[in-house]
Write an enzyme that holds these catalytic residues in place. Structure first.
Site, PDB file in Angstrom:
ATOM      1  N   LYS A 112       0.865  -1.189   0.000  1.00  0.00           N
ATOM      2  CA  LYS A 112       0.000   0.000   0.000  1.00  0.00           C
ATOM      3  C   LYS A 112       0.891   1.225   0.000  1.00  0.00           C
ATOM      4  CE  LYS A 112      -2.509   1.662   3.691  1.00  0.00           C
ATOM      5  NZ  LYS A 112      -2.021   3.052   3.756  1.00  0.00           N
ATOM      6  N   GLU A 114       0.625   5.794  -0.227  1.00  0.00           N
ATOM      7  CA  GLU A 114      -0.272   6.949  -0.136  1.00  0.00           C
ATOM      8  C   GLU A 114      -0.097   7.884  -1.321  1.00  0.00           C
ATOM      9  OE1 GLU A 114       0.234   8.901   3.654  1.00  0.00           O
ATOM     10  OE2 GLU A 114      -0.178   7.050   4.777  1.00  0.00           O
ATOM     11  N   GLU A 181      -9.491   7.580   3.360  1.00  0.00           N
ATOM     12  CA  GLU A 181      -9.355   7.886   4.792  1.00  0.00           C
ATOM     13  C   GLU A 181      -9.869   9.281   5.123  1.00  0.00           C
ATOM     14  OE1 GLU A 181      -5.631   6.892   6.656  1.00  0.00           O
ATOM     15  OE2 GLU A 181      -6.293   7.749   8.573  1.00  0.00           O
TER      16      GLU A 181
HETATM   17  O1  KIV Z   1      -1.380   2.405   8.627  1.00  0.00           O
HETATM   18  C1  KIV Z   1      -2.607   2.303   8.759  1.00  0.00           C
HETATM   19  O2  KIV Z   1      -3.117   1.868   9.803  1.00  0.00           O
HETATM   20  C2  KIV Z   1      -3.441   2.736   7.644  1.00  0.00           C
HETATM   21  C3  KIV Z   1      -4.944   2.743   7.781  1.00  0.00           C
HETATM   22  C4  KIV Z   1      -5.585   3.270   6.567  1.00  0.00           C
HETATM   23  C5  KIV Z   1      -5.574   1.451   8.130  1.00  0.00           C
HETATM   24  O3  KIV Z   1      -2.918   3.071   6.630  1.00  0.00           O
END
Ligand code: KIV
Length: 257
Positions: A112, A114, A181
């Site tokens: 993941k 950002e 988010e």
């Molecule tokens: O690091 C995290 O907890 C996140 C949240 C969106 C779950 O990125």
């Protein structure tokens, strides 16, 4: 039960809503996995939940890799997603791809990262390299210094249009799902309707395809919890009580008997 993967997460859209959470160690990952949590995110929130920092920014790639390996060893059915920490994908796409490879080699099934339109080139490269990407738009905690705090995003129409455009951009670049988010619930509903990929909300209302909760918030282990969180247990109280009983019994001679 079959292990969750990109195809089954994609296929869940409109069929089944997924309750997903973070995990940072083997012990809790095993419990969440046994309970049927479909996606375990080795979140950079570990900086705040596990390491005592005020933000996610100090988390190092080595810490993510070690936690990812621990979670992956325990997750039999859950998909494991490694959250690329700040600094691991901002210093050029070649280094970012190399760091994402390290996450996969540590045991992650996907990474993941950002950002919306500005990370699309990287999302495309990772996807083409066979590394599935879960994107993250709206309030992106690694931008805390830009926001001046963890502030809800997408509140004006112009800001909402940007969140929608970011979500569409990461979908077009190949992301298999996107985290939304801390954005208004109506905007999250609009984004969810506009995308073919799964939206995973956190502080983004009920109309997303899936939800995240930070494990420590969900279990009642965090000192402070955001207002949108539902605590499904109050483990901090139980843990404190157990420690006090142990200390008292050793002091009083009741343990060991
Ligand atoms: O690091 C995290 O907890 C996140 C949240 C969106 C779950 O990125």
């Amino acid at each position: 039960m079959k292990k969750w993967n990109v195809a089954s997460v994609r296929a869940s859209k409109g069929v089944e809503r997924l309750g997903c959470c973070t995990a940072y160690d083997s012990c809790f990952a095993r419990l969440a996995d046994e309970a049927g949590v479909p996606i375990l995110l080795v979140g950079d929130s570990m900086g705040m939940t596990m390491l005592g920092y005020e933000t996610t920014l100090p988390v190092k790639l080595e810490e993510t890799l070690s936690a990812t390996a621990a979670v992956a060893r325990a997750a039999k059915n859950a998909m494991v997603v490694a959250d690329m920490p700040f600094g691991s994908y901002q210093c050029g796409d070649d280094l970012a791809v190399a760091n994402a490879v390290k996450c996969i080699q540590a045991g992650a099934d996907a990474v993941k990262l950002e950002g919306g339109a500005r990370v699309c080139g990287l999302v495309k490269r990772l996807t083409e390299a066979g590394i599935p990407v879960l994107a993250h738009v709206g309030m992106t905690p690694q931008s805390v210094n830009e926001y001046g705090g963890f502030k809800r995003q997408g509140k004006t129409r112009e800001a909402a249009e940007k969140v929608l455009a970011d979500a569409k951009a990461v979908e077009a670049a190949g992301a298999f799902a996107v985290t939304l988010e801390c954005i208004p619930a109506e905007l999250a509903a609009e984004v969810t309707a506009a995308l073919k990929i799964v939206t995973i909300g956190i502080g983004a209302g009920p109309v997303c395809d899936a939800q995240w909760l930070v494990m420590h918030d969900l279990l009642g282990l965090s000192e402070r919890v955001p207002s949108f969180v539902k605590q499904y247990a109050h483990l901090a109280d139980e843990v404190r009580t157990a420690f006090s009983a142990y200390v008292a019994e050793v002091r009083g001679g009741a343990f060991p008997s």
